[in-house]
Design an enzyme around this catalytic site. Structure first.
Site, PDB file in Angstrom:
ATOM      1  N   ASP A  86       3.007   4.514  -6.359  1.00 58.17           N
ATOM      2  CA  ASP A  86       2.296   4.403  -5.090  1.00 58.17           C
ATOM      3  C   ASP A  86       1.285   5.550  -5.054  1.00 58.17           C
ATOM      4  O   ASP A  86       1.618   6.678  -4.699  1.00 58.17           O
ATOM      5  CB  ASP A  86       3.291   4.486  -3.923  1.00 58.17           C
ATOM      6  CG  ASP A  86       2.577   4.378  -2.580  1.00 58.17           C
ATOM      7  OD1 ASP A  86       1.331   4.415  -2.563  1.00 58.17           O
ATOM      8  OD2 ASP A  86       3.267   4.259  -1.543  1.00 58.17           O
ATOM      9  N   LYS A 101      -6.534   4.447   0.932  1.00 60.52           N
ATOM     10  CA  LYS A 101      -7.237   5.666   1.366  1.00 60.52           C
ATOM     11  C   LYS A 101      -8.615   5.820   0.707  1.00 60.52           C
ATOM     12  O   LYS A 101      -9.572   5.215   1.144  1.00 60.52           O
ATOM     13  CB  LYS A 101      -6.341   6.875   1.141  1.00 60.52           C
ATOM     14  CG  LYS A 101      -4.941   6.658   1.804  1.00 60.52           C
ATOM     15  CD  LYS A 101      -4.437   7.788   2.593  1.00 60.52           C
ATOM     16  CE  LYS A 101      -3.035   7.510   3.121  1.00 60.52           C
ATOM     17  NZ  LYS A 101      -2.748   7.980   4.428  1.00 60.52           N
ATOM     18  N   TYR A 106       7.069   7.891   1.432  1.00 60.84           N
ATOM     19  CA  TYR A 106       6.694   6.889   2.442  1.00 60.84           C
ATOM     20  C   TYR A 106       5.772   5.871   1.781  1.00 60.84           C
ATOM     21  O   TYR A 106       4.789   6.244   1.137  1.00 60.84           O
ATOM     22  CB  TYR A 106       5.972   7.579   3.607  1.00 60.84           C
ATOM     23  CG  TYR A 106       5.435   6.625   4.649  1.00 60.84           C
ATOM     24  CD1 TYR A 106       6.297   5.904   5.482  1.00 60.84           C
ATOM     25  CD2 TYR A 106       4.060   6.447   4.819  1.00 60.84           C
ATOM     26  CE1 TYR A 106       5.803   5.035   6.449  1.00 60.84           C
ATOM     27  CE2 TYR A 106       3.558   5.587   5.787  1.00 60.84           C
ATOM     28  CZ  TYR A 106       4.437   4.884   6.591  1.00 60.84           C
ATOM     29  OH  TYR A 106       3.941   4.021   7.547  1.00 60.84           O
TER      30      TYR A 106
HETATM   31  C1  LIG Z   1       1.841   6.958  -0.282  1.00 54.87           C
HETATM   32  C2  LIG Z   1       1.554   5.983   0.815  1.00 54.87           C
HETATM   33  N1  LIG Z   1       1.828   4.689   0.630  1.00 54.87           N
HETATM   34  C3  LIG Z   1       1.581   3.769   1.583  1.00 54.87           C
HETATM   35  C4  LIG Z   1       1.049   4.134   2.785  1.00 54.87           C
HETATM   36  C5  LIG Z   1       0.770   3.110   3.837  1.00 54.87           C
HETATM   37  O1  LIG Z   1      -0.597   2.951   3.964  1.00 54.87           O
HETATM   38  P1  LIG Z   1      -1.224   2.371   5.332  1.00 54.87           P
HETATM   39  O2  LIG Z   1      -1.035   3.407   6.373  1.00 54.87           O
HETATM   40  O3  LIG Z   1      -2.649   2.122   4.961  1.00 54.87           O
HETATM   41  O4  LIG Z   1      -0.476   1.120   5.622  1.00 54.87           O
HETATM   42  C6  LIG Z   1       0.758   5.470   3.033  1.00 54.87           C
HETATM   43  C7  LIG Z   1       0.200   5.910   4.325  1.00 54.87           C
HETATM   44  O5  LIG Z   1      -0.007   7.047   4.608  1.00 54.87           O
HETATM   45  C8  LIG Z   1       1.015   6.417   2.025  1.00 54.87           C
HETATM   46  O6  LIG Z   1       0.754   7.718   2.206  1.00 54.87           O
END
Ligand SMILES: Cc1ncc(COP(=O)(O)O)c(C=O)c1O
Length: 430
Positions: A241, A269, A143
């Protein structure tokens, strides 16, 4: 007793879709109304009815120092007194960028944004702008936020929506350029890059190097190296990511743990210390394609917000203290080891997968390598497990395939109590 929580949720449902501002908060499929939190301190949160819970979700990962850490609170409050937003560059943004660049060798330049979604969306645009190619490779169950081009075969809350885990409203033409492979599938990726003409049209390969959004799944030996090799060969960017794993699986993230040098990295995060901060960083020649230097556009009214950045920077100062990760990982081991032993003793159809201070206890499967392995997850047993812990004052992510997190302030007493509850559950029901 959760009468206040239920009343607030009922009122919220009248004015907020599903009563929540992000779907994963809704306790869908768990058979109880969602939590309405009132406050948090250290490793504990308190709901509006006054019930206390030991928190292993930690706002889905950011709170590596626990709730309301005094140093983070002080830094944010001090900045608020000086003004909370200017829409003008501030020195603290330079300090934050310099700190991250000094900690992660693959990042030479970095741009701060407000959410992980923005970070990955910007990374996609940069990859396409830099390479002048269009195809993006992602992995099923990973995700990367909710931007259109990455919202296909996604993990986390999207997994439950429909078979291809995308969203209504996403233009099929947009996701036509996104190609998905199962994580850890060496052959699928290799044969794509070696035999499919689209391999040469690939702008970037994006992945969670250690996946958190289908539960914790680590890369098999050589998988990340293979991706590095294939992307370099065809001139595509390798995009890590690390929104979850950055500063979570170690001070140098997954890239430091597996010694891989990605072209771009997305962070979020932990770097916000509980505030809305994320970032995309990488090689200077790629990052300099961003406006105002280059023609790849990206902007944000609140990007690099000084209050949020002060909180994030203070968090980074704390986690780079000697011994921080050793202590955090020891806490994680203290919690997970008795669970692993209970699974073995009971020969339960379950497994615990861990990386650093994040882990997932899966029911209904002995090993998870990719999203396809989640088909046999025992959702009913998970719902029962969640309620069992919740009734005993332990809050875990309210979904069967999410990562749990530890903080540096989880007390040994709370950890032992939690491990004891889980071991008993396994002995009785798993
Ligand atoms: C690996 C990863 N990338 C991107 C995101 C998206 O981040 P946000 O919720 O701050 O938009 C998340 C959200 O949990 C994530 O776990």
């Amino acid at each position: 007793m959760r009468t206040q929580s239920e009343a607030v949720h009922a009122r919220a449902c009248k004015v907020i879709p599903g009563g929540v501002n992000s779907p994963v908060r809704s306790f869908k499929g768990l058979g109880i109304p969602p939590m309405i939190v009132e406050s948090g301190a250290g490793d504990t949160i308190r709901d509006v009815d006054g019930n206390k819970y030991i928190d292993y979700c930690l706002s889905w990962g950011p709170l590596i120092l626990g709730h309301a850490h005094p140093k983070v609170v002080a830094a944010a409050c001090e900045q608020m007194g000086k003004g909370s937003s200017f829409g003008i560059a501030t020195e603290v943004e330079e300090k934050m960028a310099t700190k991250i660049v000094s900690l992660l060798p693959s990042i030479e330049k970095i741009r701060m944004v407000n959410s992980g979604t923005e970070a990955t969306m910007t990374a996609m645009r940069l990859a396409r702008g830099y390479t002048e190619k269009h195809k993006i490779i992602k992995f099923t169950g990973h995700y990367h936020g909710h931007s259109d081009s990455l919202l296909i075969q996604a993990g986390s809350g999207v997994r439950s929506i429909n078979p291809i885990a995308t969203s209504k409203g996403v233009n099929p033409a947009v996701i036509a350029d996104t190609i998905c492979f199962p994580f850890n599938d060496f052959n699928a990726v290799r044969s794509f890059f070696h035999t499919n003409p689209l391999g040469m049209e690939t702008a970037g390969v994006i992945l969670e190097p250690v996946t958190g959004n289908m539960g914790v799944v680590t890369p098999e030996k050589g998988f990340l190296e293979m991706l590095r090799e294939e992307t370099s060969r065809v001139g595509a960017l390798l995009i890590f990511d690390e929104v979850i794993t950055g500063f979570r699986v170690g001070l140098k993230g997954a890239q430091g743990k597996y010694l891989i040098d990605p072209d771009l990295t997305c962070l979020g995060k932990v770097i916000g210390g509980g505030f809305p901060v994320a970032a995309v960083g990488g090689k200077a020649k790629i990052m300099d394609c961003l406006a105002p230097l280059g023609q790849v556009y990206q902007a944000g009214t609140l990007s690099g917000n000084p209050v949020a950045i002060r909180a994030g920077l203070e968090t980074l100062y704390c986690i780079e203290e000697p011994g921080f990760y050793e202590a955090l990982f020891e806490k994680t081991r203290r919690l997970t080891q008795p669970i692993i032993e209970a699974i073995e003793r009971k020969q339960a159809n379950a497994c615990l997968q861990r990386a650093g201070s994040m882990f997932t206890l899966f029911f209904g499967v002995k090993k998870v390598r990719c999203k396809e392995d989640l088909k046999s997850l025992n959702e009913e047993l998970f719902a029962r497990f969640f309620r069992y812990l919740f009734e005993r004052g332990v809050y875990i992510p309210p979904s069967s395939n999410e990562a749990w997190f530890l903080s540096s302030v989880h007390t040994d007493a709370h950890i032992d109590f939690t491990a004891d509850c889980i071991v008993k559950f396994i002995e009785m029901y798993a």
